[in-house]
Design a protein around this motif. Structure first.
Motif, PDB file in Angstrom:
ATOM      1  N   LEU A 295       0.826  -1.207   0.000  1.00  0.00           N
ATOM      2  CA  LEU A 295       0.000   0.000   0.000  1.00  0.00           C
ATOM      3  C   LEU A 295       0.869   1.270   0.000  1.00  0.00           C
ATOM      4  O   LEU A 295       0.554   2.251  -0.686  1.00  0.00           O
ATOM      5  N   ARG A 296       1.945   1.240   0.739  1.00  0.00           N
ATOM      6  CA  ARG A 296       2.833   2.410   0.778  1.00  0.00           C
ATOM      7  C   ARG A 296       3.427   2.683  -0.600  1.00  0.00           C
ATOM      8  O   ARG A 296       3.469   3.823  -1.065  1.00  0.00           O
ATOM      9  N   HIS A 297       3.862   1.621  -1.267  1.00  0.00           N
ATOM     10  CA  HIS A 297       4.474   1.782  -2.577  1.00  0.00           C
ATOM     11  C   HIS A 297       3.442   2.137  -3.646  1.00  0.00           C
ATOM     12  O   HIS A 297       3.744   2.862  -4.601  1.00  0.00           O
ATOM     13  N   LEU A 298       2.213   1.652  -3.476  1.00  0.00           N
ATOM     14  CA  LEU A 298       1.154   2.101  -4.392  1.00  0.00           C
ATOM     15  C   LEU A 298       0.891   3.596  -4.210  1.00  0.00           C
ATOM     16  O   LEU A 298       0.570   4.304  -5.173  1.00  0.00           O
ATOM     17  N   GLY A 299       1.029   4.087  -2.964  1.00  0.00           N
ATOM     18  CA  GLY A 299       0.893   5.516  -2.723  1.00  0.00           C
ATOM     19  C   GLY A 299       1.960   6.309  -3.465  1.00  0.00           C
ATOM     20  O   GLY A 299       1.685   7.393  -4.021  1.00  0.00           O
ATOM     21  N   PHE A 300       3.204   5.780  -3.506  1.00  0.00           N
ATOM     22  CA  PHE A 300       4.263   6.419  -4.293  1.00  0.00           C
ATOM     23  C   PHE A 300       3.867   6.460  -5.768  1.00  0.00           C
ATOM     24  O   PHE A 300       4.024   7.485  -6.447  1.00  0.00           O
ATOM     25  N   PHE A 301       3.383   5.341  -6.274  1.00  0.00           N
ATOM     26  CA  PHE A 301       2.989   5.216  -7.679  1.00  0.00           C
ATOM     27  C   PHE A 301       1.938   6.255  -8.039  1.00  0.00           C
ATOM     28  O   PHE A 301       2.055   6.986  -9.032  1.00  0.00           O
TER      29      PHE A 301
ATOM     30  N   ALA B 145      -4.854   0.778  -8.646  1.00  0.00           N
ATOM     31  CA  ALA B 145      -4.139   1.305  -7.482  1.00  0.00           C
ATOM     32  C   ALA B 145      -5.052   2.230  -6.675  1.00  0.00           C
ATOM     33  O   ALA B 145      -5.080   2.178  -5.442  1.00  0.00           O
ATOM     34  N   TYR B 146      -5.816   3.090  -7.383  1.00  0.00           N
ATOM     35  CA  TYR B 146      -6.779   3.957  -6.695  1.00  0.00           C
ATOM     36  C   TYR B 146      -7.779   3.111  -5.896  1.00  0.00           C
ATOM     37  O   TYR B 146      -8.126   3.435  -4.747  1.00  0.00           O
ATOM     38  N   ALA B 147      -8.269   2.045  -6.536  1.00  0.00           N
ATOM     39  CA  ALA B 147      -9.273   1.203  -5.877  1.00  0.00           C
ATOM     40  C   ALA B 147      -8.705   0.538  -4.628  1.00  0.00           C
ATOM     41  O   ALA B 147      -9.366   0.479  -3.576  1.00  0.00           O
ATOM     42  N   LEU B 148      -7.461   0.037  -4.711  1.00  0.00           N
ATOM     43  CA  LEU B 148      -6.858  -0.623  -3.555  1.00  0.00           C
ATOM     44  C   LEU B 148      -6.614   0.361  -2.415  1.00  0.00           C
ATOM     45  O   LEU B 148      -6.888   0.062  -1.248  1.00  0.00           O
TER      46      LEU B 148
ATOM     47  N   ALA C  66      -8.439   0.403   1.269  1.00  0.00           N
ATOM     48  CA  ALA C  66      -7.693   0.394   2.522  1.00  0.00           C
ATOM     49  C   ALA C  66      -8.183   1.510   3.443  1.00  0.00           C
ATOM     50  O   ALA C  66      -8.315   1.319   4.660  1.00  0.00           O
ATOM     51  N   GLU C  67      -8.446   2.686   2.876  1.00  0.00           N
ATOM     52  CA  GLU C  67      -8.947   3.803   3.693  1.00  0.00           C
ATOM     53  C   GLU C  67     -10.311   3.471   4.284  1.00  0.00           C
ATOM     54  O   GLU C  67     -10.590   3.767   5.453  1.00  0.00           O
ATOM     55  N   ARG C  68     -11.163   2.846   3.472  1.00  0.00           N
ATOM     56  CA  ARG C  68     -12.494   2.467   3.984  1.00  0.00           C
ATOM     57  C   ARG C  68     -12.373   1.412   5.068  1.00  0.00           C
ATOM     58  O   ARG C  68     -13.123   1.419   6.056  1.00  0.00           O
ATOM     59  N   PHE C  69     -11.421   0.494   4.885  1.00  0.00           N
ATOM     60  CA  PHE C  69     -11.185  -0.558   5.876  1.00  0.00           C
ATOM     61  C   PHE C  69     -10.787   0.057   7.223  1.00  0.00           C
ATOM     62  O   PHE C  69     -11.313  -0.308   8.277  1.00  0.00           O
ATOM     63  N   VAL C  70      -9.854   1.008   7.193  1.00  0.00           N
ATOM     64  CA  VAL C  70      -9.397   1.653   8.422  1.00  0.00           C
ATOM     65  C   VAL C  70     -10.538   2.448   9.059  1.00  0.00           C
ATOM     66  O   VAL C  70     -10.708   2.443  10.285  1.00  0.00           O
ATOM     67  N   ALA C  71     -11.319   3.142   8.219  1.00  0.00           N
ATOM     68  CA  ALA C  71     -12.432   3.928   8.747  1.00  0.00           C
ATOM     69  C   ALA C  71     -13.471   3.034   9.414  1.00  0.00           C
ATOM     70  O   ALA C  71     -14.014   3.366  10.485  1.00  0.00           O
TER      71      ALA C  71
END
Length: 270
Positions: A4-10, A69-72, A76-81
Motif C-alpha cells: 500500500l505504501r508503494h502504491l501511494g508512491f505510484f 491502485a486507486y481502488a486498492l 484500505a482507507e475504507r477498511f481503516v475507517a
C-alpha cells in the motif's frame, strides 16, 4: 514490501508527473520515492513510468494499473475507517433486572456501553442473534453456543421492612418474597428457592419486575426482597447482610468481544 505504501508512491508520481514534486507532496525526499517505485516495478514485473529529462509519464501498463491502485488505496482507507467506527461504537450490553443501578453505573463507567434490561432468556436470544454484543445473565442458565465468562458472585443483601428483626433466614417466615418472575431465569430461580428451603425458609413468591417494585413492596411491609446495591437506602427499608450462599450469581456471555472489554465488564461486577 509494504504494497500500500508503494502504491501511494505510484499514485503520487503519476499525478504529479515528477518524482521531486511527488516526494514533496508526500513529505519525503526524492530518493526513497524513486527507489520505492523501482521496487514496485520489480515486484510487479512491469515498468510503470517512462523517465525523461522533462519528467516521467505513465507507460501503457502503468496507465492500465493506475485505476486499480486507486481502488486498492481507497479500499484500505475504507477498511481503516470501518475499523475505527467499530472501535468507537458503544458496546451493546444487556443486563438482568436483578443487577442494581449501582452496578449498571459501574459498567457504564468502565467502558462505553448502551444498556438494555431484559430477562436472561431474552438476553441470550439477543446476543445469539447479534442484537446485543454481550450480556450479564443469571447462572445457571441455558446459553446455547455463546462464549461464557467465569461465574461471578455479586454480594447481595436481604431487604426487610424497617424494624423487622433478622438474625437468620428463618426470621423471614411469614413474609412473601418479592422478586422478578421465575421466567426471568428459571434455572437460577429454582436453585435459589432450593437454597432458601435448605436454610429452613419456603416463602410465597410475589412477582416484582424491578428493584423499584421490590423496594416499594418491602417499604409497605408486604414482603421481603433482595438487592446487590451496596449503598441502597430507602424509607421503611432495612438492608440485612446474610450468608453469601444467597449472593446473585451471574456470567457474562458473548459471541465476539474484545478481551479488554470483557475484563472491564467483569471487573465492574466484582
Amino acid at each position: 514490501m509494504d504494497l500500500l505504501r508503494h502504491l501511494g508512491f505510484f499514485v503520487a508520481v503519476a499525478e504529479e508527473g515528477h518524482f521531486g514534486r511527488a516526494a514533496e507532496r508526500l513529505g519525503m525526499t526524492q530518493p526513497p520515492v524513486s527507489q520505492g517505485v523501482q521496487r514496485l516495478e520489480r515486484r510487479l514485473g512491469v515498468q510503470l513510468f517512462s523517465r525523461g529529462s522533462r519528467g516521467v509519464g505513465l507507460t501503457p501498463a502503468g496507465a492500465e494499473l493506475l485505476p486499480q491502485a486507486y481502488a486498492l488505496l481507497g479500499g484500505a482507507e475504507r477498511f481503516v475507517a470501518e475499523a475505527g467506527r467499530l472501535r468507537d461504537r458503544a458496546v451493546r450490553l444487556g443486563v438482568i433486572p436483578q443487577l442494581s443501578s449501582w452496578h449498571v453505573a459501574a459498567l457504564a463507567a468502565s467502558t462505553t456501553v448502551t444498556v438494555t434490561t431484559a430477562s436472561t432468556v431474552e438476553l441470550v436470544d439477543a446476543v445469539t442473534s447479534g442484537a446485543l454484543d454481550c450480556a450479564v445473565v443469571h447462572h445457571p442458565a441455558l446459553v446455547n453456543s455463546l462464549e461464557c465468562g467465569s461465574v461471578i458472585k455479586v454480594p447481595s443483601w436481604f431487604l426487610v421492612p424497617s424494624g423487622h428483626p433478622v438474625t437468620a433466614v428463618t426470621d423471614l417466615r411469614g413474609l412473601p418474597f418479592a422478586l422478578p418472575p421465575r421466567s426471568h431465569g428459571t434455572a437460577a430461580f429454582d436453585l435459589f428457592a432450593d437454597r432458601l428451603r435448605a436454610a429452613g425458609l419456603d416463602p410465597a413468591f410475589v412477582p416484582a419486575s424491578d428493584e423499584r417494585e421490590i423496594v416499594a413492596a418491602v417499604a409497605a411491609g408486604r414482603a421481603f426482597g433482595m438487592t446487590c446495591d451496596p449503598h441502597l437506602q430507602a424509607p421503611g427499608v432495612d438492608r440485612v447482610a446474610l450468608d453469601d450462599q444467597f449472593s446473585l450469581r451471574v456470567r457474562l456471555v458473548w459471541r465476539a468481544l474484545q478481551p479488554d472489554v470483557r475484563d472491564a465488564i467483569s471487573a465492574a461486577l466484582t
